[in-house]
Design a protein around this motif. Structure first.
Motif, mmCIF file in Angstrom:
data_model
loop_
_atom_site.group_PDB
_atom_site.id
_atom_site.type_symbol
_atom_site.label_atom_id
_atom_site.label_comp_id
_atom_site.label_asym_id
_atom_site.label_seq_id
_atom_site.Cartn_x
_atom_site.Cartn_y
_atom_site.Cartn_z
ATOM 1 N N ASP A 1 16.833 -10.984 112.487
ATOM 2 C CA ASP A 1 17.497 -9.798 111.936
ATOM 3 C C ASP A 1 16.580 -9.069 110.946
ATOM 4 O O ASP A 1 17.010 -8.162 110.244
ATOM 5 N N ARG A 2 15.300 -9.519 110.888
ATOM 6 C CA ARG A 2 14.250 -8.897 110.070
ATOM 7 C C ARG A 2 14.443 -9.123 108.570
ATOM 8 O O ARG A 2 13.925 -8.377 107.745
ATOM 9 N N THR A 3 15.192 -10.174 108.222
ATOM 10 C CA THR A 3 15.353 -10.527 106.816
ATOM 11 C C THR A 3 14.957 -11.975 106.574
ATOM 12 O O THR A 3 14.912 -12.793 107.496
ATOM 13 N N LEU A 4 14.690 -12.257 105.306
ATOM 14 C CA LEU A 4 14.467 -13.612 104.807
ATOM 15 C C LEU A 4 15.521 -13.852 103.738
ATOM 16 O O LEU A 4 15.759 -12.982 102.892
ATOM 17 N N LYS B 1 15.585 -10.819 101.328
ATOM 18 C CA LYS B 1 14.352 -10.039 101.303
ATOM 19 C C LYS B 1 14.199 -9.342 102.650
ATOM 20 O O LYS B 1 14.340 -9.972 103.700
ATOM 21 N N PHE B 2 13.924 -8.057 102.612
ATOM 22 C CA PHE B 2 13.843 -7.255 103.824
ATOM 23 C C PHE B 2 12.377 -7.139 104.257
ATOM 24 O O PHE B 2 11.588 -6.426 103.644
ATOM 25 N N ALA B 3 12.053 -7.862 105.332
ATOM 26 C CA ALA B 3 10.663 -7.909 105.795
ATOM 27 C C ALA B 3 10.317 -6.734 106.696
ATOM 28 O O ALA B 3 9.144 -6.389 106.845
ATOM 29 N N GLY B 4 11.311 -6.155 107.359
ATOM 30 C CA GLY B 4 11.050 -5.032 108.255
ATOM 31 C C GLY B 4 10.618 -5.443 109.647
ATOM 32 O O GLY B 4 10.365 -4.598 110.499
ATOM 33 N N SER B 5 10.530 -6.749 109.892
ATOM 34 C CA SER B 5 10.120 -7.254 111.202
ATOM 35 C C SER B 5 10.695 -8.650 111.400
ATOM 36 O O SER B 5 10.859 -9.400 110.428
ATOM 37 N N GLY C 1 5.470 -15.310 108.947
ATOM 38 C CA GLY C 1 4.749 -14.710 110.063
ATOM 39 C C GLY C 1 5.702 -13.924 110.938
ATOM 40 O O GLY C 1 6.818 -14.382 111.223
ATOM 41 N N HIS C 2 5.262 -12.727 111.402
ATOM 42 C CA HIS C 2 6.212 -11.788 112.002
ATOM 43 C C HIS C 2 5.779 -11.232 113.357
ATOM 44 O O HIS C 2 4.603 -11.279 113.738
ATOM 45 N N VAL C 3 6.760 -10.679 114.040
ATOM 46 C CA VAL C 3 6.555 -10.076 115.353
ATOM 47 C C VAL C 3 5.665 -8.839 115.256
ATOM 48 O O VAL C 3 4.968 -8.492 116.219
ATOM 49 N N PHE D 1 3.371 -12.378 102.139
ATOM 50 C CA PHE D 1 3.405 -13.325 101.031
ATOM 51 C C PHE D 1 4.546 -12.932 100.090
ATOM 52 O O PHE D 1 4.680 -11.760 99.729
ATOM 53 N N TRP D 2 5.332 -13.939 99.666
ATOM 54 C CA TRP D 2 6.534 -13.666 98.890
ATOM 55 C C TRP D 2 6.620 -14.564 97.666
ATOM 56 O O TRP D 2 6.114 -15.680 97.660
#
Length: 209
Positions: free
Chosen positions: A28-31, A45-49, A65-67, A73-74
Motif C-alpha cells: 500500500d506504499r506505506t511503512l 511513513k509514506f514511502a510513495g512506492s 527496498g522498493h518497487v 533510509f528512515w
C-alpha cells in the motif's frame, strides 16, 4: 499473541525495531511502526512506492527496498527519509544486513545482487552470472553467518553462492527437483547448512553448502 491490522495492501516485510516495536512494509506504499505493548500503530511513513523488504539497523533506524528501484533510509524520530535515496537499476526484491551493520545486500530485478557499504552509501560490489535470473519480485537473498558468503535463489531452481569478495563459489541444484524458481534462502546460524524454498511449495535443506 497479537493481530495488527491497518495496512490496505499485502504486507511483504516485518522486523522488530528494538524489543517493544515492530516495523512493517506493504504494497500500500506505506511503512508502519507498531507499539507491541498497546497493539496499535504509532506512526505511518509514506514511502510513495510498494515496499518489498526492510531491515532494522538499531532501535530507531531502518532501511527499506522498493518497487520504484530505490533504497530508502528512515529514522522513527523524523517524519521523512533521513538520507538521500539510493537508486538501483531494477525493482528491489530483498535486503539483508551484516551483523555489524556496515554492509547491506540487495537483490535487484535486473538479475544482479549489490553490496552496499553503508558508511559510504554506495555500491562496492555487484554479483551476477549469465545463468542467474531473479525469479520473482520478492526473491530473498542472505548473508552467511560469518558474512563471508552470500546465497540467492534463481528462476531455474538453482541456488547460487558467491564469495563476498566476488567469485561464484558453487551452484546448488536438486537433480530430482521441479526446476521451480527459488524464492528464499536462509543459512543455519551456526553452520554451513542452507535452506531454500521454491514456488513448487518445496523446502530443500543443503548440508555443507
Amino acid at each position: 499473541m497479537h493481530t495488527l491490522t491497518g495496512h490496505s495492501g499485502k504486507v511483504l516485510a516485518a522486523k522488530f525495531l528494538g524489543s517493544a516495536f515492530l516495523v512493517t512494509g506493504s504494497h500500500d506504499r506505506t511503512l508502519k511502526i507498531w507499539d507491541l505493548k498497546n497493539r496499535s500503530c504509532t506512526e505511518t511513513k509514506f514511502a510513495g512506492s510498494s515496499c518489498n523488504d526492510l531491515v532494522t539497523t538499531d532501535s530507531f533506524s531502518f532501511i527499506s527496498g522498493h518497487v520504484d528501484k530505490k533504497i530508502r533510509f528512515w529514522d522513527v524520530r523524523t517524519a521523512d527519509c533521513t538520507a538521500n535515496d539510493i537508486p538501483l537499476q531494477g525493482k528491489i526484491t530483498s535486503l539483508d544486513l551484516t551483523k555489524d551493520g556496515k554492509f547491506l545486500l540487495t537483490c535487484v530485478r535486473d538479475d544482479t545482487i549489490n553490496l552496499l557499504d553503508l558508511r559510504q552509501n554506495r555500491i562496492v560490489r555487484t554479483f551476477r552470472n549469465d545463468n542467474f535470473k531473479v525469479g520473482c519480485d520478492w526473491s530473498r537473498v542472505a548473508f552467511s553467518p560469518s558474512s563471508s558468503r552470500i546465497a540467492a535463489g534463481s528462476a531455474d531452481g538453482s541456488v547460487y553462492i558467491w564469495n563476498i569478495n566476488g567469485p561464484l563459489e558453487t551452484v546448488l541444484k536438486d537433480p530430482n527437483g521441479s526446476g521451480a524458481a527459488v524464492t528464499a534462502v536462509s543459512w543455519h546460524p551456526f553452520s554451513s547448512t542452507l535452506a531454500s524454498v521454491d514456488r513448487a511449495k518445496k523446502c530443500t535443506i543443503w548440508s555443507n553448502a
